[in-house]
Motif scaffolding. Structure first.
Motif, mmCIF file in Angstrom:
data_model
loop_
_atom_site.group_PDB
_atom_site.id
_atom_site.type_symbol
_atom_site.label_atom_id
_atom_site.label_comp_id
_atom_site.label_asym_id
_atom_site.label_seq_id
_atom_site.Cartn_x
_atom_site.Cartn_y
_atom_site.Cartn_z
ATOM 1 N N UNK A 381 0.865 -1.176 0.000
ATOM 2 C CA UNK A 381 0.000 0.000 0.000
ATOM 3 C C UNK A 381 0.901 1.225 0.000
ATOM 4 N N UNK A 382 0.691 2.088 -0.996
ATOM 5 C CA UNK A 382 1.405 3.362 -1.051
ATOM 6 C C UNK A 382 0.691 4.330 -0.119
ATOM 7 N N UNK A 383 1.440 4.909 0.822
ATOM 8 C CA UNK A 383 0.779 5.719 1.847
ATOM 9 C C UNK A 383 1.755 6.727 2.442
ATOM 10 N N UNK A 384 1.461 8.000 2.294
ATOM 11 C CA UNK A 384 2.273 9.061 2.874
ATOM 12 C C UNK A 384 3.568 9.302 2.106
ATOM 13 N N UNK A 385 4.068 10.511 2.203
ATOM 14 C CA UNK A 385 5.329 10.830 1.534
ATOM 15 C C UNK A 385 6.510 10.327 2.359
ATOM 16 N N UNK A 386 7.627 10.104 1.695
ATOM 17 C CA UNK A 386 8.825 9.668 2.390
ATOM 18 C C UNK A 386 9.434 10.833 3.178
ATOM 19 N N UNK A 387 10.187 10.481 4.210
ATOM 20 C CA UNK A 387 10.847 11.503 5.020
ATOM 21 C C UNK A 387 11.765 12.361 4.143
ATOM 22 N N UNK A 388 11.709 13.672 4.356
ATOM 23 C CA UNK A 388 12.620 14.568 3.678
ATOM 24 C C UNK A 388 12.324 14.822 2.218
ATOM 25 N N UNK A 389 11.107 14.514 1.764
ATOM 26 C CA UNK A 389 10.768 14.723 0.359
ATOM 27 C C UNK A 389 10.858 16.209 -0.005
ATOM 28 N N UNK A 390 11.418 16.477 -1.167
ATOM 29 C CA UNK A 390 11.431 17.830 -1.733
ATOM 30 C C UNK A 390 10.110 18.018 -2.470
ATOM 31 N N UNK A 391 9.202 18.793 -1.862
ATOM 32 C CA UNK A 391 7.863 18.899 -2.452
ATOM 33 C C UNK A 391 7.888 19.542 -3.824
ATOM 34 N N UNK A 392 8.758 20.518 -4.038
ATOM 35 C CA UNK A 392 8.819 21.159 -5.350
ATOM 36 C C UNK A 392 9.273 20.170 -6.418
ATOM 37 N N UNK A 393 10.249 19.339 -6.077
ATOM 38 C CA UNK A 393 10.731 18.341 -7.031
ATOM 39 C C UNK A 393 9.640 17.304 -7.317
ATOM 40 N N UNK A 394 8.907 16.912 -6.287
ATOM 41 C CA UNK A 394 7.833 15.936 -6.473
ATOM 42 C C UNK A 394 6.738 16.495 -7.376
ATOM 43 N N UNK A 395 6.336 17.737 -7.128
ATOM 44 C CA UNK A 395 5.293 18.342 -7.959
ATOM 45 C C UNK A 395 5.778 18.531 -9.388
ATOM 46 N N UNK A 396 7.045 18.885 -9.563
ATOM 47 C CA UNK A 396 7.599 19.025 -10.915
ATOM 48 C C UNK A 396 7.576 17.693 -11.650
ATOM 49 N N UNK A 397 7.903 16.594 -10.948
ATOM 50 C CA UNK A 397 7.877 15.275 -11.582
ATOM 51 C C UNK A 397 6.444 14.839 -11.883
ATOM 52 N N UNK A 398 5.501 15.194 -11.023
ATOM 53 C CA UNK A 398 4.098 14.867 -11.297
ATOM 54 C C UNK A 398 3.609 15.598 -12.547
ATOM 55 N N UNK A 399 3.966 16.843 -12.698
ATOM 56 C CA UNK A 399 3.530 17.604 -13.881
ATOM 57 C C UNK A 399 4.199 17.070 -15.147
ATOM 58 N N UNK A 400 5.440 16.676 -15.036
ATOM 59 C CA UNK A 400 6.113 16.084 -16.192
ATOM 60 C C UNK A 400 5.435 14.772 -16.591
ATOM 61 N N UNK A 401 5.006 13.998 -15.602
ATOM 62 C CA UNK A 401 4.310 12.739 -15.886
ATOM 63 C C UNK A 401 2.953 12.996 -16.522
ATOM 64 N N UNK A 402 2.262 14.052 -16.048
ATOM 65 C CA UNK A 402 0.932 14.365 -16.595
ATOM 66 C C UNK A 402 1.019 14.686 -18.088
ATOM 67 N N UNK A 403 2.076 15.356 -18.504
ATOM 68 C CA UNK A 403 2.228 15.714 -19.915
ATOM 69 C C UNK A 403 2.786 14.577 -20.751
ATOM 70 N N UNK A 404 3.185 13.481 -20.092
ATOM 71 C CA UNK A 404 3.761 12.360 -20.822
ATOM 72 C C UNK A 404 5.251 12.483 -21.060
ATOM 73 N N UNK A 405 5.863 13.480 -20.450
ATOM 74 C CA UNK A 405 7.296 13.693 -20.657
ATOM 75 C C UNK A 405 8.120 12.538 -20.103
ATOM 76 N N UNK A 406 7.738 12.038 -18.912
ATOM 77 C CA UNK A 406 8.434 10.908 -18.296
ATOM 78 C C UNK A 406 7.531 10.318 -17.216
ATOM 79 N N UNK A 407 7.687 9.032 -16.903
ATOM 80 C CA UNK A 407 6.883 8.439 -15.832
ATOM 81 C C UNK A 407 7.226 9.047 -14.487
ATOM 82 N N UNK A 408 6.259 9.002 -13.588
ATOM 83 C CA UNK A 408 6.482 9.519 -12.246
ATOM 84 C C UNK A 408 7.151 8.447 -11.395
#
Length: 604
Positions: A381-408
């Protein structure tokens, strides 16, 4: 006997609720003749009038044809054709509620009269008042016309369940008087959920106490069930039947649906159609969408929305405190999510309470949990963010995945906790989560069930070939970043507390989290265990063991049999009840999970 070797086919897919002993389901011409006789008796010396107020989505042409065939002397008037606003006017009226979003709208508080031209209603009422022959008014809101007259009339509610409406819409049916046969099903559902069904449910609540008859409109349509003819019962049978239902254990009719991540567990264990590629969901207790099957002493069936029970008998069903807190809404949902030999659910988050209220008009949000009914060796079960996550980097990777640029890279940012059978993962709103593949989840949650903000869907298309909607903007505003690995492990993963132990009975508290309003207790037993609703509705599932029965210690209701994996409702009005093994049971141990609304019991 372990549950993984239980005999197939025990799960009851068509549970029924008994009608009063003297009630009978009528069909065809005899049913309509009785309606006509009732109308004539009410009219006295005046011209008789029948009003058939149909839920939006009912097949009016087929219904009109059936009425005309049974009552050839009666004129049938389509109220919708005569007085409804033009589609363009309805679209403009509800544009702010429907929004441009594919999935989400804003709840409408409109009533049925908002869909009609007042002058046309008045004109039609004058015409009916002066009719020189018997008349049938047909359509959603037909009672609006009849109430404008001085006539005494026979009132029929032609009711339908939301699941049947969805099936028709998938097959090309439109929303009410809309010109959208080929529109995306998500948009059709949105129009129903946020606008049409809300107004329709408000309207039929004004009819329940007055209807003379209830007609099963689910059985009137282009794909009419061959095993069941459209049935009709009297209004008294309907009201008394639901009064009885609110004082005894019951099950709603489950429905099953495939999905892009769907699995094979339900197909095998619950004896479903082996020809289907998979089953992803089972809505086993979602009264807003499920049906009730009312059965007479001869075995004849009338299908009604299970929501009718919530709307008509809320205090007995929910309990006075739960009703005071939520109104006539069933706040607890049980459903299945099957990923066995399937794929991951979408990575998602549910809205915080303030956000869902301010943005969509909902009173409460979709807190939930995953109870593992079964799990493969590699289940997570995927649950909660990992300790020390860089939220800006995570959101940037999510947006890149949404456009199909690369998998999240989900494993880089989100915890993946190993999951085994009977584990319980708590998911208060705002927590990023997903069930991984090879899991059989019993989802125990609050009811606002469409408010899922997908963040990443593993690059998949929907079954319709269209990319599944992702809502990163909504998701970003609701992610609670403080729910990291340490917090999640301490607060959300298998927080089991033994409450009591007496002989072979063990009661455990398994959640939910203190931020959620649902209390869950698990009971293990070999022979029997005593329960009490304590004045609030109980929703349970038999998560271990082959078969039990629900028994009243005072004989207030007949013993009610439950099989493995079946969800059942015990209304608040029941009070004390026992769950015990049956004479046919072969299992050595049984387990149930029970959900209720925290803080609403008499002992709270």
């Amino acid at each position: 006997m372990p549950t993984d070797t239980l005999p197939i086919g025990r799960y009851e897919k068509q549970p029924t609720v008994p009608l009063p002993a003297d009630a009978r389901v009528l069909h065809g011409a005899p049913a309509w003749t009785l309606v006509a006789d009732t109308a004539a008796a009410k009219a006295g010396d005046r011209v008789p009038l029948i009003v058939v107020d149909a839920y939006p989505g009912a097949d009016l042409p087929l219904l009109a044809k059936a009425i005309a065939g049974a009552l050839p002397r009666w004129r049938v008037v389509d109220v919708e054709e005569a007085a409804a606003l033009p589609t363009s006017a309805i679209d403009a009226r509800f544009a702010d509620n429907l929004t441009d979003d594919r999935v989400f709208g804003v709840l409408s508080h409109a009533t049925v009269d908002a869909f009609y031209d007042t002058e046309h209603l008045d004109k039609l009422a004058v015409e009916i008042e002066g009719a020189d022959g018997p008349t049938v008014l047909l359509g959603w809101g037909a009672d609006l016309v009849a109430r404008r007259t001085s006539a005494s009339y026979a009132l029929v509610l032609a009711d339908m369940a939301r699941w049947e409406l969805q099936m028709r819409q998938r097959a090309g049916a439109t929303n009410w008087r809309a010109e959208n046969p080929d529109e995306d099903q998500l948009r059709k559902y949105k129009r129903g959920f946020f606008v049409e069904w809300r107004a329709a449910d408000r309207h039929k609540r004004t009819l329940f106490d007055r209807i003379d008859f209830l007609l099963d409109a689910n059985a009137i349509g282009p794909a009419e069930p061959t095993s069941r003819k459209p049935g009709m019962i009297t209004g008294d049978a309907f009201r008394t039947g639901l009064e009885q239902a609110a004082n005894a254990p019951l099950r709603v009719v489950p429905f099953f649906d495939p999905g892009v991540w769907g699995g094979q567990w339900m197909k095998r264990k619950l004896d479903l159609d082996p020809g289907r590629p998979n089953y992803a969901w089972c809505f086993d207790c979602v009264p807003e969408e499920n049906s009730l099957l009312l059965e007479d002493a001869e075995g004849a069936i009338v299908e009604i929305p299970s929501l009718d029970l919530v709307l008509l008998r809320p205090k007995e069903l929910l309990g006075e405190r739960t009703y005071a807190r939520f109104g006539a809404e069933f706040p607890i949902r049980f459903d299945f999510l099957d990923t066995m030999e399937g794929g991951n659910l979408s990575l998602q988050v549910h809205p915080l309470t303030d956000y869902i209220h301010q943005t969509f008009g909902m009173q409460y949000t979709q807190d939930e949990s995953y109870y593992m009914l079964d799990a493969g060796d590699d289940a997570v079960v995927y649950l909660g963010t990992k300790d020390g996550v860089d939220r800006d980097a995570m959101l940037e990777d999510l947006r890149a995945a949404e456009t199909g640029e690369r998998p999240f890279p989900a494993e880089r940012y989100v915890n993946a906790f190993p999951a085994k059978k009977h584990d319980h993962f708590l998911i208060p709103a705002g927590t990023i989560h997903s069930s991984g593949a090879n899991s059989m989840v019993l989802e125990i949650s609050a009811t606002p069930f469409i408010f899922t903000f997908k963040l990443w869907d593993w690059g998949r298309l929907g079954l319709d070939g269209i990319p599944r909607p992702v809502h990163l903007d909504h998701g970003e505003r609701n992610l609670v970043w403080e729910r990291d690995t340490a917090w999640t492990e301490a607060n959300l993963v298998n927080r089991v507390e033994v409450v009591s132990q007496d002989g072979d009975v063990t009661e455990e508290r398994t959640g939910l989290h203190e931020l959620e309003f649902i209390e869950v207790r698990r009971h293990w037993f070999a022979e029997r265990v005593a329960h009490d609703t304590e004045g609030t509705v109980n929703v349970l599932n038999l998560v271990e063991g082959d078969e039990v029965e629900i028994v009243s210690p005072t004989g207030a209701f007949d013993p009610y049999t439950i099989h493995y994996a079946e969800t059942f409702i015990v209304p608040a009005a029941v009070g004390p009840y026992l769950i015990r093994r049956t004479s046919r049971s072969r299992s050595e141990r049984f387990g149930t999970v029970k959900a209720s609304v925290r803080g609403t019991s008499r002992q709270a």
